[in-house]
Design a protein around this motif. Structure first.
Motif, PDB file in Angstrom:
ATOM      1  N   SER A 120      -3.568 -44.302  -4.325  1.00  0.00           N
ATOM      2  CA  SER A 120      -2.872 -45.595  -4.325  1.00  0.00           C
ATOM      3  C   SER A 120      -3.773 -46.716  -3.820  1.00  0.00           C
ATOM      4  O   SER A 120      -3.684 -47.851  -4.293  1.00  0.00           O
ATOM      5  CB  SER A 120      -1.612 -45.521  -3.475  1.00  0.00           C
ATOM      6  N   ALA A 174      -0.571 -48.008  -7.203  1.00  0.00           N
ATOM      7  CA  ALA A 174       0.123 -48.498  -6.014  1.00  0.00           C
ATOM      8  C   ALA A 174       1.621 -48.588  -6.255  1.00  0.00           C
ATOM      9  O   ALA A 174       2.417 -48.419  -5.347  1.00  0.00           O
ATOM     10  CB  ALA A 174      -0.431 -49.844  -5.567  1.00  0.00           C
ATOM     11  N   GLY A 180       3.118 -47.306  -3.337  1.00  0.00           N
ATOM     12  CA  GLY A 180       2.330 -46.092  -3.492  1.00  0.00           C
ATOM     13  C   GLY A 180       3.055 -45.013  -4.283  1.00  0.00           C
ATOM     14  O   GLY A 180       2.587 -43.888  -4.383  1.00  0.00           O
TER      15      GLY A 180
END
Length: 189
Positions: free
Chosen positions: A83, A90, A96
């Motif tokens: 992430s 992300a 994330g």
């Protein structure tokens, strides 16, 4: 021929209550180092599921539980690393989530796949999967001595070690619970 039986000096129900309250301060008064006793209590229940003796339960609790926690931790380390390094992973609001789907998803697949190669992991699947779930719970509830200036990956390792420590303490609770019944052998004639 006389039959040998085991009799409890302190009844089991009372020993469970004593065990629960004696160790309760460890989750209240240690500040940053509070032990998440709910993890220990879950492993304590596993102790009884695996036969209520250290001789029968140790391999599942001291091998399968930490293995589940460690594989889960590896998945979250991969998740958070992905992430951070691949913006597209992300996810919404920088949550994330997409990175977790990849890193944690692969870790769960690995966790299940390697069970077919290990009798301890397959027979101890309760403990193995509890290691994974307790690691998730400890991590996301911040129930570990979190380092404020440490990377999320290091904090995941600390959470994993705290989960394993709490799980091992659960094995001790099981042993303690049985020991304080002060069992003695009696002979029926």
């Amino acid at each position: 021929m006389a039959e040998v039986k085991t009799k409890e000096t302190i009844p089991f129900w009372l020993a469970v209550g004593i065990t629960a309250i004696v160790f309760l301060p460890l989750t209240i008064f240690l500040g940053k180092y509070n032990i998440p006793l709910w993890v220990s209590f879950i492993v304590w229940a596993e102790f009884f599921n695996f036969g209520a003796t250290v001789k029968k339960a140790w391999k599942f609790i001291l091998i399968a539980f930490p293995a589940g926690a460690a594989i889960c931790a590896a998945g979250f380390i991969a998740s958070f690393s992905l992430s951070a390094s691949i913006p597209a992973l992300a996810g919404p609001g920088g949550s994330g989530m997409w990175g977790m789907w990849v890193g944690f998803g692969i870790a769960v697949c690995v966790l299940v796949y390697i069970m077919k190669f290990s009798k301890i992991l397959s027979e101890g699947s309760l403990s193995y999967f509890n290691g994974m779930t307790m690691m998730i719970a400890v991590l996301f509830t911040n129930s570990y001595p979190k380092g404020d200036n440490l990377s999320i990956q290091v904090n995941v390792i600390i959470a994993c070690l705290w989960t394993i420590l709490s799980g091992c303490f659960g094995l001790f609770l099981g042993w303690f619970n049985m020991a304080i019944t002060f069992p003695k052998e009696v002979h029926d004639q």
